[in-house]
Design a protein around this motif. Structure first.
Motif, PDB file in Angstrom:
ATOM      1  N   VAL A  61      38.859  13.406   2.745  1.00 11.19           N
ATOM      2  CA  VAL A  61      39.623  12.194   2.470  1.00 11.19           C
ATOM      3  C   VAL A  61      39.172  11.147   3.475  1.00 11.19           C
ATOM      4  O   VAL A  61      38.984  11.442   4.656  1.00 11.19           O
ATOM      5  CB  VAL A  61      41.140  12.433   2.589  1.00 11.19           C
ATOM      6  CG1 VAL A  61      41.907  11.117   2.536  1.00 11.19           C
ATOM      7  CG2 VAL A  61      41.628  13.356   1.485  1.00 11.19           C
ATOM      8  N   LEU A  62      39.016   9.931   2.996  1.00 10.03           N
ATOM      9  CA  LEU A  62      38.649   8.804   3.832  1.00 10.03           C
ATOM     10  C   LEU A  62      39.914   8.085   4.271  1.00 10.03           C
ATOM     11  O   LEU A  62      40.755   7.729   3.441  1.00 10.03           O
ATOM     12  CB  LEU A  62      37.756   7.843   3.044  1.00 10.03           C
ATOM     13  CG  LEU A  62      37.312   6.563   3.741  1.00 10.03           C
ATOM     14  CD1 LEU A  62      36.419   6.883   4.938  1.00 10.03           C
ATOM     15  CD2 LEU A  62      36.588   5.664   2.738  1.00 10.03           C
ATOM     16  N   GLY A  63      40.067   7.900   5.572  1.00  6.63           N
ATOM     17  CA  GLY A  63      41.186   7.137   6.116  1.00  6.63           C
ATOM     18  C   GLY A  63      40.683   5.832   6.690  1.00  6.63           C
ATOM     19  O   GLY A  63      39.619   5.796   7.325  1.00  6.63           O
ATOM     20  N   LEU A  64      41.434   4.762   6.462  1.00  5.83           N
ATOM     21  CA  LEU A  64      41.057   3.440   6.973  1.00  5.83           C
ATOM     22  C   LEU A  64      42.231   2.787   7.693  1.00  5.83           C
ATOM     23  O   LEU A  64      43.368   2.821   7.203  1.00  5.83           O
ATOM     24  CB  LEU A  64      40.620   2.515   5.831  1.00  5.83           C
ATOM     25  CG  LEU A  64      39.388   2.927   5.039  1.00  5.83           C
ATOM     26  CD1 LEU A  64      39.183   1.969   3.870  1.00  5.83           C
ATOM     27  CD2 LEU A  64      38.161   2.970   5.919  1.00  5.83           C
ATOM     28  N   ASP A  65      41.949   2.202   8.848  1.00  6.01           N
ATOM     29  CA  ASP A  65      42.895   1.388   9.595  1.00  6.01           C
ATOM     30  C   ASP A  65      42.307  -0.016   9.642  1.00  6.01           C
ATOM     31  O   ASP A  65      41.317  -0.257  10.341  1.00  6.01           O
ATOM     32  CB  ASP A  65      43.092   1.951  11.005  1.00  6.01           C
ATOM     33  CG  ASP A  65      43.974   1.076  11.868  1.00  6.01           C
ATOM     34  OD1 ASP A  65      44.929   0.473  11.335  1.00  6.01           O
ATOM     35  OD2 ASP A  65      43.708   0.982  13.079  1.00  6.01           O
ATOM     36  N   LEU A  66      42.877  -0.927   8.870  1.00  9.36           N
ATOM     37  CA  LEU A  66      42.329  -2.269   8.734  1.00  9.36           C
ATOM     38  C   LEU A  66      42.560  -3.111   9.974  1.00  9.36           C
ATOM     39  O   LEU A  66      43.579  -2.974  10.640  1.00  9.36           O
ATOM     40  CB  LEU A  66      42.974  -2.970   7.530  1.00  9.36           C
ATOM     41  CG  LEU A  66      42.850  -2.252   6.188  1.00  9.36           C
ATOM     42  CD1 LEU A  66      43.603  -3.034   5.121  1.00  9.36           C
ATOM     43  CD2 LEU A  66      41.401  -2.033   5.799  1.00  9.36           C
ATOM     44  N   GLY A  67      41.612  -3.967  10.260  1.00  8.79           N
ATOM     45  CA  GLY A  67      41.732  -4.887  11.378  1.00  8.79           C
ATOM     46  C   GLY A  67      40.388  -5.473  11.735  1.00  8.79           C
ATOM     47  O   GLY A  67      39.376  -5.155  11.110  1.00  8.79           O
ATOM     48  N   ASP A  91      31.622  13.336  -2.415  1.00  8.44           N
ATOM     49  CA  ASP A  91      32.483  14.380  -1.867  1.00  8.44           C
ATOM     50  C   ASP A  91      33.848  13.856  -1.428  1.00  8.44           C
ATOM     51  O   ASP A  91      34.709  14.627  -1.015  1.00  8.44           O
ATOM     52  CB  ASP A  91      31.796  15.074  -0.685  1.00  8.44           C
ATOM     53  CG  ASP A  91      30.590  15.881  -1.138  1.00  8.44           C
ATOM     54  OD1 ASP A  91      30.587  16.357  -2.283  1.00  8.44           O
ATOM     55  OD2 ASP A  91      29.647  16.027  -0.342  1.00  8.44           O
ATOM     56  N   CYS A  92      34.054  12.554  -1.529  1.00  7.82           N
ATOM     57  CA  CYS A  92      35.326  11.945  -1.133  1.00  7.82           C
ATOM     58  C   CYS A  92      36.337  12.133  -2.267  1.00  7.82           C
ATOM     59  O   CYS A  92      36.066  11.765  -3.412  1.00  7.82           O
ATOM     60  CB  CYS A  92      35.137  10.462  -0.832  1.00  7.82           C
ATOM     61  SG  CYS A  92      36.616   9.662  -0.201  1.00  7.82           S
ATOM     62  N   ILE A  93      37.495  12.714  -1.948  1.00  5.71           N
ATOM     63  CA  ILE A  93      38.506  12.947  -2.981  1.00  5.71           C
ATOM     64  C   ILE A  93      39.534  11.823  -3.044  1.00  5.71           C
ATOM     65  O   ILE A  93      40.353  11.797  -3.962  1.00  5.71           O
ATOM     66  CB  ILE A  93      39.206  14.304  -2.792  1.00  5.71           C
ATOM     67  CG1 ILE A  93      39.933  14.390  -1.460  1.00  5.71           C
ATOM     68  CG2 ILE A  93      38.208  15.438  -2.955  1.00  5.71           C
ATOM     69  CD1 ILE A  93      40.804  15.615  -1.321  1.00  5.71           C
ATOM     70  N   GLY A  94      39.491  10.888  -2.107  1.00  4.64           N
ATOM     71  CA  GLY A  94      40.402   9.759  -2.121  1.00  4.64           C
ATOM     72  C   GLY A  94      40.367   9.014  -0.804  1.00  4.64           C
ATOM     73  O   GLY A  94      39.848   9.518   0.191  1.00  4.64           O
ATOM     74  N   ALA A  95      40.940   7.811  -0.822  1.00  2.00           N
ATOM     75  CA  ALA A  95      41.019   6.989   0.382  1.00  2.00           C
ATOM     76  C   ALA A  95      42.480   6.646   0.645  1.00  2.00           C
ATOM     77  O   ALA A  95      43.203   6.253  -0.268  1.00  2.00           O
ATOM     78  CB  ALA A  95      40.209   5.706   0.214  1.00  2.00           C
TER      79      ALA A  95
END
Length: 148
Positions: free
Chosen positions: A6-12, A55-59
Motif C-alpha cells: 500500500v502506498l501512503g502519502l503525507d501531503l505538503g 504491485d500497489c493495491i491502493g493509496a
C-alpha cells in the motif's frame, strides 16, 4: 517475485511517501517540492505514477486540514492531483484524517510519539512526513481498507 504493498502519502511542501508491504517491510522517503502550486500538483501526480505500480493495491492519503490556509492554497489541489493520478492508474485510493492516524499509531500521540511507534514497528528512523505516510499505509493494511 512481486511484493504487494500500500502506498501512503503525507501531503505538503515536503511530501512523505511510503510503501508498506504485505510482508511487513517498508520503504519511505520525503521529497521537497519548491515553487508554486503547479509544481507541487505535478510533483504529487508524478509520485503516484512512479510509486503506484502494478504491485500497489491502493493509496491512502492523509487528509489536509480544512482550517489551515495552506490547505486551501496548496494541499487540497495536491490531494486532487493525487486522486486524479490514482483514478487514471486504476488504483483504489482513500483519505485518512491525521487524528485517526494518531489513534491508530499510538492511541492519540503527537508527532514524536508517532515516529517512535514507527521505529518500534518497522525498526527504522523516519522523519515526520515519512512516519505519517507510513501510518497512512499501515492503517489501510491493518484495517483491510483495500481488501488485503
Amino acid at each position: 517475485m512481486s511484493r504487494k504493498y500500500v502506498l501512503g502519502l503525507d501531503l505538503g511542501t515536503t511530501l512523505g511517501i511510503c510503501r508498506v508491504y504485505l510482508d511487513g517491510a517498508l520503504d519511505a522517503q520525503a521529497l521537497r517540492f519548491e515553487g508554486n502550486i503547479g509544481s507541487r500538483t505535478v510533483g504529487v501526480h508524478g509520485v503516484v505514477q512512479r510509486f503506484g505500480g502494478l504491485d500497489c493495491i491502493g493509496a491512502c492519503i492523509e487528509e489536509p486540514f480544512s482550517g489551515q490556509f495552506s490547505s486551501v492554497k496548496a494541499l487540497f489541489p495536491m490531494l486532487g492531483a493525487a486522486a486524479l493520478a490514482c483514478e487514471l492508474a486504476g488504483l483504489p485510493w482513500s483519505t485518512i484524517h491525521l487524528s485517526k492516524l494518531k489513534i491508530h499509531a499510538t492511541g492519540n500521540a503527537k508527532k514524536p510519539e508517532m515516529q517512535a511507534a514507527a521505529k518500534d514497528r518497522w525498526g527504522k528512523n523516519l522523519n515526520e512526513d515519512e512516519a505519517d505516510a507510513a501510518w497512512a499505509a499501515a492503517f489501510a493494511l491493518d484495517t483491510s481498507l483495500f481488501g488485503a
